[in-house]
Enzyme design. Structure first.
Site, mmCIF file in Angstrom:
data_model
loop_
_atom_site.group_PDB
_atom_site.id
_atom_site.type_symbol
_atom_site.label_atom_id
_atom_site.label_comp_id
_atom_site.label_asym_id
_atom_site.label_seq_id
_atom_site.Cartn_x
_atom_site.Cartn_y
_atom_site.Cartn_z
ATOM 1 N N ASP A 1 -14.325 -28.913 9.558
ATOM 2 C CA ASP A 1 -13.052 -29.178 8.777
ATOM 3 C C ASP A 1 -12.743 -29.458 7.582
ATOM 4 O O ASP A 1 -11.355 -28.832 7.045
ATOM 5 C CB ASP A 1 -12.639 -30.221 9.982
ATOM 6 N N CYS A 2 -13.739 -30.253 6.878
ATOM 7 C CA CYS A 2 -13.901 -30.466 5.520
ATOM 8 C C CYS A 2 -14.241 -29.373 4.531
ATOM 9 O O CYS A 2 -14.050 -29.386 3.551
ATOM 10 C CB CYS A 2 -14.138 -32.145 5.649
ATOM 11 N N TYR A 3 -15.169 -29.033 5.252
ATOM 12 C CA TYR A 3 -16.412 -27.704 4.155
ATOM 13 C C TYR A 3 -16.116 -26.677 5.537
ATOM 14 O O TYR A 3 -17.018 -26.239 5.888
ATOM 15 C CB TYR A 3 -17.119 -28.730 3.910
#
Lengths: 139, 386
Positions: free
Chosen positions: B129-131
Protein backbone atom coordinates in the site's frame (compact mmCIF):
# COMPACT_ATOMS: atom_id res chain seq x y z
CA UNK A 1 65.80 -2.69 -46.34
CA UNK A 2 62.82 -3.39 -44.07
CA UNK A 3 63.30 -6.53 -41.99
CA UNK A 4 60.37 -8.77 -41.19
CA UNK A 5 59.76 -11.47 -38.61
CA UNK A 6 57.83 -14.71 -38.86
CA UNK A 7 57.32 -17.36 -36.26
CA UNK A 8 56.98 -20.92 -37.45
CA UNK A 9 56.77 -24.51 -36.38
CA UNK A 10 58.89 -26.90 -38.46
CA UNK A 11 58.40 -30.63 -38.59
CA UNK A 12 61.44 -32.69 -39.50
CA UNK A 13 61.09 -36.21 -40.91
CA UNK A 14 63.50 -38.65 -39.17
CA UNK A 15 65.96 -38.73 -42.09
CA UNK A 16 66.39 -34.96 -42.00
CA UNK A 17 67.30 -34.49 -38.36
CA UNK A 18 71.01 -34.84 -39.12
CA UNK A 19 71.04 -32.13 -41.84
CA UNK A 20 72.30 -28.62 -40.97
CA UNK A 21 69.06 -26.99 -42.10
CA UNK A 22 69.23 -24.02 -39.77
CA UNK A 23 72.81 -23.34 -40.80
CA UNK A 24 71.77 -23.10 -44.45
CA UNK A 25 68.92 -20.73 -43.59
CA UNK A 26 71.37 -18.45 -41.84
CA UNK A 27 74.23 -18.77 -44.31
CA UNK A 28 72.42 -18.82 -47.66
CA UNK A 29 69.44 -16.61 -46.92
CA UNK A 30 70.86 -14.25 -44.34
CA UNK A 31 68.08 -15.03 -41.87
CA UNK A 32 68.40 -14.40 -38.17
CA UNK A 33 67.24 -17.56 -36.52
CA UNK A 34 65.94 -17.62 -32.95
CA UNK A 35 64.99 -21.06 -31.64
CA UNK A 36 62.13 -20.91 -29.15
CA UNK A 37 61.47 -24.56 -28.61
CA UNK A 38 63.07 -27.68 -30.09
CA UNK A 39 62.70 -31.41 -29.93
CA UNK A 40 65.27 -33.01 -32.18
CA UNK A 41 66.73 -36.46 -31.72
CA UNK A 42 68.65 -38.56 -34.26
CA UNK A 43 66.41 -40.75 -36.42
CA UNK A 44 63.21 -39.55 -34.83
CA UNK A 45 60.62 -37.04 -35.96
CA UNK A 46 61.65 -33.63 -34.77
CA UNK A 47 59.94 -30.33 -34.29
CA UNK A 48 61.26 -26.89 -33.86
CA UNK A 49 59.66 -23.59 -33.13
CA UNK A 50 61.61 -20.58 -34.28
CA UNK A 51 61.44 -16.97 -35.21
CA UNK A 52 63.04 -15.92 -38.51
CA UNK A 53 64.06 -12.38 -39.20
CA UNK A 54 65.19 -11.08 -42.57
CA UNK A 55 64.03 -9.30 -45.69
CA UNK A 56 60.67 -10.39 -47.10
CA UNK A 57 62.45 -11.80 -50.12
CA UNK A 58 64.92 -13.86 -48.12
CA UNK A 59 62.18 -15.17 -45.82
CA UNK A 60 60.27 -16.35 -48.87
CA UNK A 61 63.35 -17.99 -50.36
CA UNK A 62 64.19 -19.64 -47.05
CA UNK A 63 60.70 -21.08 -46.75
CA UNK A 64 60.97 -22.32 -50.34
CA UNK A 65 64.23 -24.04 -49.38
CA UNK A 66 62.46 -25.78 -46.46
CA UNK A 67 59.78 -27.06 -48.84
CA UNK A 68 62.41 -28.40 -51.23
CA UNK A 69 64.06 -30.23 -48.34
CA UNK A 70 60.77 -31.95 -47.50
CA UNK A 71 60.39 -30.06 -44.23
CA UNK A 72 56.84 -29.15 -43.38
CA UNK A 73 56.17 -25.95 -41.56
CA UNK A 74 53.33 -23.91 -40.22
CA UNK A 75 53.52 -20.15 -39.87
CA UNK A 76 51.87 -18.66 -36.83
CA UNK A 77 48.98 -16.46 -37.66
CA UNK A 78 48.44 -15.17 -34.19
CA UNK A 79 50.22 -13.33 -31.46
CA UNK A 80 49.51 -12.24 -27.91
CA UNK A 81 48.67 -8.63 -27.17
CA UNK A 82 49.23 -7.06 -23.79
CA UNK A 83 46.87 -4.18 -23.07
CA UNK A 84 49.17 -2.37 -20.70
CA UNK A 85 46.59 0.24 -19.73
CA UNK A 86 44.43 -2.51 -18.20
CA UNK A 87 47.38 -4.16 -16.43
CA UNK A 88 48.00 -3.69 -12.70
CA UNK A 89 51.28 -5.66 -12.77
CA UNK A 90 49.98 -8.25 -10.32
CA UNK A 91 52.04 -11.06 -11.82
CA UNK A 92 49.31 -13.72 -12.19
CA UNK A 93 50.26 -14.29 -15.85
CA UNK A 94 53.88 -14.99 -14.95
CA UNK A 95 52.68 -17.99 -12.94
CA UNK A 96 51.71 -19.84 -16.10
CA UNK A 97 54.08 -18.50 -18.79
CA UNK A 98 56.21 -21.51 -19.83
CA UNK A 99 58.93 -19.56 -21.63
CA UNK A 100 59.23 -16.63 -19.22
CA UNK A 101 58.30 -14.27 -22.03
CA UNK A 102 56.12 -12.70 -19.33
CA UNK A 103 58.34 -11.86 -16.42
CA UNK A 104 58.44 -9.50 -13.47
CA UNK A 105 61.12 -6.84 -13.36
CA UNK A 106 62.22 -7.44 -9.78
CA UNK A 107 63.32 -3.89 -9.06
CA UNK A 108 60.26 -2.07 -10.30
CA UNK A 109 57.88 -5.05 -9.95
CA UNK A 110 56.60 -4.21 -13.39
CA UNK A 111 55.50 -6.82 -15.89
CA UNK A 112 57.74 -7.18 -18.93
CA UNK A 113 56.73 -8.98 -22.12
CA UNK A 114 59.38 -10.27 -24.51
CA UNK A 115 57.39 -11.12 -27.64
CA UNK A 116 60.31 -12.98 -29.20
CA UNK A 117 60.16 -15.60 -26.42
CA UNK A 118 56.37 -16.03 -26.60
CA UNK A 119 55.19 -19.53 -27.52
CA UNK A 120 51.62 -18.28 -28.07
CA UNK A 121 50.30 -20.98 -25.73
CA UNK A 122 47.56 -18.56 -24.60
CA UNK A 123 47.74 -19.65 -20.94
CA UNK A 124 48.20 -16.00 -19.92
CA UNK A 125 44.98 -14.99 -21.65
CA UNK A 126 43.03 -17.15 -19.23
CA UNK A 127 45.24 -16.47 -16.23
CA UNK A 128 44.98 -12.67 -16.40
CA UNK A 129 42.28 -11.49 -13.96
CA UNK A 130 42.04 -8.08 -15.64
CA UNK A 131 41.48 -9.24 -19.18
CA UNK A 132 44.68 -7.48 -20.22
CA UNK A 133 46.02 -10.30 -22.40
CA UNK A 134 44.39 -11.27 -25.68
CA UNK A 135 45.07 -13.29 -28.80
CA UNK A 136 45.35 -11.41 -32.03
CA UNK A 137 44.67 -13.46 -35.15
CA UNK A 138 45.91 -12.13 -38.45
CA UNK A 139 45.77 -13.59 -41.95
CA UNK B 1 61.77 8.73 22.73
CA UNK B 2 58.00 8.73 22.41
CA UNK B 3 55.39 10.68 20.50
CA UNK B 4 51.58 10.67 20.44
CA UNK B 5 49.00 10.75 17.65
CA UNK B 6 48.15 14.34 18.66
CA UNK B 7 51.75 15.48 18.46
CA UNK B 8 52.11 13.92 15.02
CA UNK B 9 48.91 15.59 13.80
CA UNK B 10 50.19 18.97 15.04
CA UNK B 11 53.35 18.39 13.01
CA UNK B 12 51.26 17.46 9.95
CA UNK B 13 49.29 20.71 10.30
CA UNK B 14 52.49 22.70 10.76
CA UNK B 15 54.08 21.07 7.71
CA UNK B 16 56.91 19.69 9.86
CA UNK B 17 56.07 16.02 9.80
CA UNK B 18 58.63 13.48 8.58
CA UNK B 19 57.06 10.65 6.61
CA UNK B 20 58.70 7.70 4.88
CA UNK B 21 57.23 4.77 3.02
CA UNK B 22 57.72 1.40 4.72
CA UNK B 23 60.51 0.45 2.31
CA UNK B 24 62.30 3.76 2.79
CA UNK B 25 62.03 3.42 6.58
CA UNK B 26 63.54 -0.08 6.55
CA UNK B 27 66.46 1.21 4.49
CA UNK B 28 66.96 4.02 6.99
CA UNK B 29 66.97 1.58 9.91
CA UNK B 30 69.60 -0.51 8.15
CA UNK B 31 71.70 2.59 7.65
CA UNK B 32 71.29 4.33 11.00
CA UNK B 33 69.77 1.85 13.41
CA UNK B 34 66.35 1.63 15.06
CA UNK B 35 66.87 4.29 17.73
CA UNK B 36 67.99 6.97 15.29
CA UNK B 37 65.27 6.10 12.75
CA UNK B 38 62.67 6.30 15.52
CA UNK B 39 63.96 9.75 16.43
CA UNK B 40 63.90 11.07 12.87
CA UNK B 41 60.65 9.69 11.48
CA UNK B 42 57.07 10.40 12.60
CA UNK B 43 54.97 8.32 10.24
CA UNK B 44 55.53 5.30 7.98
CA UNK B 45 53.13 4.57 5.12
CA UNK B 46 52.20 1.06 4.05
CA UNK B 47 50.22 -0.25 1.09
CA UNK B 48 48.58 -3.26 -0.47
CA UNK B 49 46.76 -3.89 -3.75
CA UNK B 50 45.31 -7.38 -3.72
CA UNK B 51 42.22 -9.23 -4.82
CA UNK B 52 39.88 -9.16 -1.83
CA UNK B 53 36.73 -11.21 -2.32
CA UNK B 54 35.00 -10.08 0.84
CA UNK B 55 34.22 -6.64 -0.57
CA UNK B 56 31.08 -4.88 -1.65
CA UNK B 57 29.09 -1.67 -1.58
CA UNK B 58 26.04 -0.26 0.14
CA UNK B 59 23.94 1.87 -2.18
CA UNK B 60 20.86 4.04 -1.77
CA UNK B 61 19.08 4.78 -5.05
CA UNK B 62 16.56 7.41 -3.96
CA UNK B 63 12.82 6.98 -4.49
CA UNK B 64 11.01 6.81 -7.83
CA UNK B 65 7.51 8.20 -8.29
CA UNK B 66 5.41 6.22 -7.60
CA UNK B 67 7.79 4.57 -5.15
CA UNK B 68 8.83 0.91 -5.07
CA UNK B 69 10.02 -1.34 -2.26
CA UNK B 70 12.68 -3.16 -4.25
CA UNK B 71 12.89 -6.77 -3.19
CA UNK B 72 14.72 -8.21 -6.19
CA UNK B 73 17.43 -6.01 -7.67
CA UNK B 74 19.88 -6.31 -10.57
CA UNK B 75 22.65 -3.92 -11.56
CA UNK B 76 23.83 -4.66 -15.12
CA UNK B 77 22.21 -8.07 -14.62
CA UNK B 78 24.23 -8.74 -11.44
CA UNK B 79 21.89 -9.55 -8.54
CA UNK B 80 22.09 -7.20 -5.55
CA UNK B 81 20.59 -7.76 -2.12
CA UNK B 82 16.91 -6.87 -1.73
CA UNK B 83 16.47 -7.51 1.96
CA UNK B 84 17.08 -3.99 3.26
CA UNK B 85 14.83 -0.92 3.24
CA UNK B 86 12.94 0.07 0.07
CA UNK B 87 15.78 1.52 -1.99
CA UNK B 88 18.85 0.35 -0.10
CA UNK B 89 20.98 -2.48 -1.38
CA UNK B 90 24.31 -4.23 -0.96
CA UNK B 91 26.19 -5.51 -3.95
CA UNK B 92 28.95 -8.03 -3.35
CA UNK B 93 32.13 -8.22 -5.44
CA UNK B 94 31.82 -11.93 -6.21
CA UNK B 95 28.16 -11.92 -7.30
CA UNK B 96 28.08 -13.01 -10.95
CA UNK B 97 26.12 -11.54 -13.81
CA UNK B 98 23.12 -13.65 -14.82
CA UNK B 99 23.95 -13.03 -18.48
CA UNK B 100 27.78 -12.83 -18.62
CA UNK B 101 28.80 -15.26 -15.90
CA UNK B 102 32.45 -15.18 -14.83
CA UNK B 103 33.22 -12.29 -17.16
CA UNK B 104 31.31 -9.68 -15.18
CA UNK B 105 30.29 -9.47 -11.55
CA UNK B 106 29.58 -7.20 -8.63
CA UNK B 107 33.21 -6.03 -8.66
CA UNK B 108 32.76 -4.81 -12.22
CA UNK B 109 29.57 -2.94 -11.28
CA UNK B 110 31.53 -1.22 -8.51
CA UNK B 111 34.38 -0.28 -10.85
CA UNK B 112 31.99 0.90 -13.58
CA UNK B 113 30.20 3.12 -11.06
CA UNK B 114 33.53 4.57 -9.89
CA UNK B 115 34.49 5.15 -13.54
CA UNK B 116 31.28 7.21 -13.95
CA UNK B 117 29.61 4.72 -16.30
CA UNK B 118 25.86 4.30 -16.61
CA UNK B 119 24.54 1.17 -14.89
CA UNK B 120 21.23 -0.47 -15.74
CA UNK B 121 19.06 -0.84 -12.64
CA UNK B 122 16.22 -3.33 -12.74
CA UNK B 123 14.10 -4.05 -9.69
CA UNK B 124 10.94 -5.96 -8.86
CA UNK B 125 8.56 -5.78 -5.96
CA UNK B 126 5.42 -7.49 -4.71
CA UNK B 127 3.83 -4.04 -4.22
CA UNK B 128 2.49 -2.68 -0.94
CA UNK B 129 0.00 0.00 0.00
CA UNK B 130 2.86 2.36 0.76
CA UNK B 131 5.07 1.22 -2.16
CA UNK B 132 2.61 0.35 -4.95
CA UNK B 133 5.06 0.03 -7.85
CA UNK B 134 6.02 -3.49 -8.96
CA UNK B 135 8.80 -2.95 -11.45
CA UNK B 136 11.38 -0.38 -12.49
CA UNK B 137 14.01 -0.36 -15.23
CA UNK B 138 16.31 2.65 -15.51
CA UNK B 139 19.91 3.80 -15.66
CA UNK B 140 21.90 5.18 -12.75
CA UNK B 141 25.33 6.74 -12.29
CA UNK B 142 27.42 7.25 -9.16
CA UNK B 143 26.46 10.93 -9.12
CA UNK B 144 22.76 10.06 -8.89
CA UNK B 145 23.14 7.86 -5.84
CA UNK B 146 22.45 9.28 -2.39
CA UNK B 147 25.06 7.04 -0.81
CA UNK B 148 27.52 4.62 -2.33
CA UNK B 149 30.18 3.35 0.01
CA UNK B 150 32.30 0.29 0.08
CA UNK B 151 31.87 -1.77 3.18
CA UNK B 152 34.29 -4.65 2.92
CA UNK B 153 33.87 -7.21 5.69
CA UNK B 154 37.33 -8.73 5.26
CA UNK B 155 40.27 -6.88 3.69
CA UNK B 156 43.96 -6.26 4.33
CA UNK B 157 44.78 -9.83 5.33
CA UNK B 158 47.82 -9.70 7.56
CA UNK B 159 49.42 -12.66 5.82
CA UNK B 160 48.32 -15.39 3.47
CA UNK B 161 49.34 -18.88 2.39
CA UNK B 162 51.43 -19.40 -0.71
CA UNK B 163 49.79 -21.95 -3.01
CA UNK B 164 50.98 -24.91 -5.06
CA UNK B 165 49.39 -27.97 -6.67
CA UNK B 166 50.48 -31.60 -6.27
CA UNK B 167 47.90 -33.07 -8.65
CA UNK B 168 48.28 -34.00 -12.32
CA UNK B 169 45.88 -31.37 -13.59
CA UNK B 170 45.81 -27.57 -13.75
CA UNK B 171 43.83 -26.04 -10.89
CA UNK B 172 42.01 -22.75 -11.34
CA UNK B 173 41.77 -21.14 -7.93
CA UNK B 174 41.49 -17.80 -6.18
CA UNK B 175 45.27 -18.16 -5.87
CA UNK B 176 45.52 -18.05 -9.66
CA UNK B 177 46.30 -20.85 -12.11
CA UNK B 178 48.25 -23.58 -10.35
CA UNK B 179 50.24 -25.81 -12.70
CA UNK B 180 50.31 -29.59 -12.18
CA UNK B 181 52.99 -31.45 -10.20
CA UNK B 182 54.21 -28.47 -8.23
CA UNK B 183 54.67 -26.50 -11.46
CA UNK B 184 54.49 -23.13 -9.71
CA UNK B 185 53.89 -21.35 -6.42
CA UNK B 186 51.74 -18.23 -6.11
CA UNK B 187 51.67 -15.80 -3.20
CA UNK B 188 49.57 -12.81 -2.35
CA UNK B 189 50.74 -10.16 0.06
CA UNK B 190 52.90 -7.12 -0.33
CA UNK B 191 55.23 -8.50 2.38
CA UNK B 192 57.27 -5.76 4.05
CA UNK B 193 54.92 -3.10 2.61
CA UNK B 194 51.78 -4.75 3.93
CA UNK B 195 49.89 -2.76 6.59
CA UNK B 196 49.25 -5.43 9.21
CA UNK B 197 52.73 -6.94 8.91
CA UNK B 198 54.20 -3.56 9.88
CA UNK B 199 52.07 -3.30 13.01
CA UNK B 200 51.80 -7.00 13.74
CA UNK B 201 50.60 -6.55 17.33
CA UNK B 202 47.95 -4.02 16.19
CA UNK B 203 49.17 -1.31 18.53
CA UNK B 204 48.14 1.56 16.24
CA UNK B 205 45.52 0.04 13.95
CA UNK B 206 42.05 -0.44 15.41
CA UNK B 207 38.46 0.65 15.08
CA UNK B 208 38.37 4.21 13.78
CA UNK B 209 41.83 4.22 12.16
CA UNK B 210 41.76 6.49 9.13
CA UNK B 211 42.98 4.71 6.02
CA UNK B 212 43.50 5.24 2.33
CA UNK B 213 41.06 3.03 0.43
CA UNK B 214 40.62 3.01 -3.33
CA UNK B 215 41.84 6.61 -3.52
CA UNK B 216 39.46 7.89 -0.82
CA UNK B 217 39.88 8.43 2.89
CA UNK B 218 38.08 5.70 4.78
CA UNK B 219 38.12 3.98 8.12
CA UNK B 220 38.63 0.69 9.84
CA UNK B 221 35.08 -0.16 10.87
CA UNK B 222 35.55 -3.36 12.82
CA UNK B 223 37.65 -6.47 13.02
CA UNK B 224 37.50 -8.32 9.70
CA UNK B 225 35.60 -11.59 9.40
CA UNK B 226 37.65 -14.68 10.32
CA UNK B 227 39.87 -12.40 12.42
CA UNK B 228 42.32 -14.34 14.53
CA UNK B 229 45.73 -13.55 15.91
CA UNK B 230 48.27 -16.22 15.16
CA UNK B 231 51.86 -15.95 16.27
CA UNK B 232 54.34 -18.66 15.54
CA UNK B 233 58.03 -18.48 16.34
CA UNK B 234 60.05 -19.45 13.27
CA UNK B 235 63.41 -18.96 14.92
CA UNK B 236 64.99 -16.60 17.38
CA UNK B 237 63.64 -13.11 16.71
CA UNK B 238 61.51 -14.17 13.75
CA UNK B 239 57.79 -14.50 14.31
CA UNK B 240 55.24 -15.53 11.71
CA UNK B 241 52.18 -13.35 12.22
CA UNK B 242 48.93 -14.19 10.49
CA UNK B 243 45.19 -14.09 10.76
CA UNK B 244 44.37 -10.44 11.49
CA UNK B 245 41.93 -8.88 9.02
CA UNK B 246 40.05 -5.58 8.82
CA UNK B 247 36.52 -4.56 7.95
CA UNK B 248 36.87 -1.26 6.12
CA UNK B 249 34.59 1.44 4.84
CA UNK B 250 35.07 4.24 2.32
CA UNK B 251 33.10 6.60 0.10
CA UNK B 252 32.99 5.35 -3.51
CA UNK B 253 32.35 8.88 -4.73
CA UNK B 254 35.95 9.76 -3.87
CA UNK B 255 37.51 6.62 -5.34
CA UNK B 256 39.39 6.07 -8.57
CA UNK B 257 39.94 2.91 -10.59
CA UNK B 258 43.63 3.74 -10.37
CA UNK B 259 43.38 2.23 -6.88
CA UNK B 260 40.49 -0.21 -7.18
CA UNK B 261 39.94 -2.69 -9.95
CA UNK B 262 37.51 -5.46 -10.84
CA UNK B 263 38.99 -8.86 -11.64
CA UNK B 264 37.89 -12.22 -12.94
CA UNK B 265 39.74 -15.46 -12.23
CA UNK B 266 39.38 -18.30 -14.70
CA UNK B 267 36.87 -20.91 -13.50
CA UNK B 268 36.72 -19.23 -10.08
CA UNK B 269 34.77 -16.03 -10.44
CA UNK B 270 34.99 -12.31 -9.91
CA UNK B 271 36.68 -10.35 -7.17
CA UNK B 272 37.90 -6.86 -6.43
CA UNK B 273 41.47 -5.57 -6.24
CA UNK B 274 41.31 -3.10 -3.37
CA UNK B 275 44.07 -0.58 -2.81
CA UNK B 276 44.57 0.08 0.89
CA UNK B 277 47.18 2.24 2.56
CA UNK B 278 47.56 2.66 6.30
CA UNK B 279 49.80 5.25 7.96
CA UNK B 280 51.59 3.92 11.01
CA UNK B 281 52.83 6.37 13.63
CA UNK B 282 56.32 5.76 15.00
CA UNK B 283 55.11 6.12 18.58
CA UNK B 284 58.30 4.78 20.11
CA UNK B 285 61.26 2.51 19.51
CA UNK B 286 59.13 -0.60 19.82
CA UNK B 287 57.00 0.58 16.88
CA UNK B 288 60.17 1.40 14.94
CA UNK B 289 61.40 -2.12 15.59
CA UNK B 290 58.17 -3.60 14.21
CA UNK B 291 58.36 -1.28 11.20
CA UNK B 292 61.94 -2.30 10.51
CA UNK B 293 60.94 -5.86 9.57
CA UNK B 294 62.24 -7.04 6.18
CA UNK B 295 61.02 -9.69 3.77
CA UNK B 296 63.68 -12.12 4.96
CA UNK B 297 62.04 -12.07 8.40
CA UNK B 298 58.45 -12.33 7.17
CA UNK B 299 57.28 -15.89 6.76
CA UNK B 300 54.30 -17.72 5.36
CA UNK B 301 53.68 -21.33 4.45
CA UNK B 302 53.40 -23.15 1.14
CA UNK B 303 50.13 -25.04 1.04
CA UNK B 304 49.02 -27.78 -1.37
CA UNK B 305 45.77 -26.65 -3.00
CA UNK B 306 45.62 -30.03 -4.73
CA UNK B 307 44.06 -31.46 -1.57
CA UNK B 308 40.40 -30.41 -1.61
CA UNK B 309 40.04 -30.24 2.12
CA UNK B 310 39.62 -27.52 4.72
CA UNK B 311 42.98 -28.34 6.28
CA UNK B 312 45.30 -28.55 3.34
CA UNK B 313 48.80 -29.92 3.90
CA UNK B 314 51.57 -27.42 4.65
CA UNK B 315 54.66 -28.25 2.62
CA UNK B 316 57.14 -25.81 4.12
CA UNK B 317 57.70 -22.40 5.65
CA UNK B 318 59.05 -19.76 3.31
CA UNK B 319 60.16 -16.14 3.62
CA UNK B 320 58.88 -13.40 1.34
CA UNK B 321 62.47 -12.73 0.32
CA UNK B 322 62.67 -16.25 -1.10
CA UNK B 323 59.23 -16.02 -2.70
CA UNK B 324 60.17 -12.76 -4.38
CA UNK B 325 63.45 -14.13 -5.73
CA UNK B 326 61.46 -15.89 -8.47
CA UNK B 327 62.03 -19.50 -7.43
CA UNK B 328 61.80 -21.48 -4.22
CA UNK B 329 62.94 -24.96 -3.41
CA UNK B 330 60.19 -27.53 -3.01
CA UNK B 331 60.83 -31.26 -2.64
CA UNK B 332 64.43 -30.69 -3.73
CA UNK B 333 63.44 -28.92 -6.96
CA UNK B 334 63.44 -25.27 -7.97
CA UNK B 335 59.87 -24.11 -8.54
CA UNK B 336 59.02 -20.74 -10.11
CA UNK B 337 57.02 -18.32 -7.98
CA UNK B 338 54.58 -15.63 -9.05
CA UNK B 339 52.88 -12.85 -7.11
CA UNK B 340 49.13 -12.18 -7.38
CA UNK B 341 49.16 -8.94 -5.43
CA UNK B 342 50.57 -5.92 -7.24
CA UNK B 343 53.65 -4.75 -5.44
CA UNK B 344 53.97 -1.91 -7.92
CA UNK B 345 50.55 -0.60 -6.95
CA UNK B 346 51.26 -1.17 -3.24
CA UNK B 347 54.34 1.05 -3.60
CA UNK B 348 52.34 3.66 -5.47
CA UNK B 349 49.75 3.70 -2.67
CA UNK B 350 52.41 4.05 0.05
CA UNK B 351 53.95 6.92 -1.94
CA UNK B 352 50.64 8.70 -2.60
CA UNK B 353 49.66 8.39 1.06
CA UNK B 354 53.03 9.79 2.11
CA UNK B 355 52.51 12.81 -0.17
CA UNK B 356 49.01 13.41 1.18
CA UNK B 357 50.29 13.43 4.75
CA UNK B 358 53.17 15.76 3.83
CA UNK B 359 50.69 18.15 2.20
CA UNK B 360 48.53 18.13 5.31
CA UNK B 361 45.63 16.46 3.51
CA UNK B 362 45.59 13.31 5.62
CA UNK B 363 45.59 13.28 9.42
CA UNK B 364 46.14 10.25 11.60
CA UNK B 365 43.27 8.97 13.72
CA UNK B 366 43.98 7.13 16.92
CA UNK B 367 41.84 3.99 17.25
CA UNK B 368 38.77 4.54 19.37
CA UNK B 369 38.83 0.90 20.30
CA UNK B 370 41.44 -1.80 19.97
CA UNK B 371 40.83 -4.89 17.87
CA UNK B 372 40.36 -8.13 19.84
CA UNK B 373 43.37 -9.67 21.53
CA UNK B 374 42.34 -13.05 20.20
CA UNK B 375 39.75 -14.48 17.91
CA UNK B 376 38.25 -17.79 17.06
CA UNK B 377 38.33 -19.25 13.59
CA UNK B 378 35.66 -21.89 13.94
CA UNK B 379 34.88 -24.37 11.21
CA UNK B 380 31.30 -24.84 10.06
CA UNK B 381 29.98 -27.89 11.87
CA UNK B 382 27.48 -29.83 9.83
CA UNK B 383 24.79 -31.15 12.09
CA UNK B 384 22.39 -33.87 11.09
CA UNK B 385 19.05 -32.59 9.84
CA UNK B 386 15.96 -34.63 10.55
Amino acid sequence: MQLQKVKLFMYFPPEKTDKPITYRLVKDYDLMFNILQAQIQPNKKGRLMAELEGTAENIEKGLQYLKEQGIQYRIFNKNIIWYEEKCVHCGACTAVCPSRALNMDRDEWKLTFDHSKCLICELCVKACPLNAMDVNIFL
Amino acid sequence: MARTFDEINEKIKDGEVVVLTAEEFKDLVEEKGVAQAAKEVDVVTTGTFSPMCSSGAFINFGHSDPPIRMNRIWLNDVPAYGGLAAVDTYIGATELSETQGFEYGGAHVIQDLIDGKKIRLRAESYGTDCYPRKEIITYITLDDLNQAYLFNPRNAYQNYNAATNSTDRILYTYMGTLLPQYGNVTYCTSGELSPLLNDPELRTIGIGTRIFIGGAQGYVAWEGTQFVRNKEVIRDGVIQYSGATLAVVGNMKHMSSRFIRAASYEKYGTTLFVGIGIPIPVLDEEMAQFLAVRNRHIYTQVVDYGVPSRSRPILRKVSYEELRSGTIELNGKKVPTAPLSSLRKAREIARVLKEKILKGEFLLQEPIQKLPEDGRFNPLKERGVE
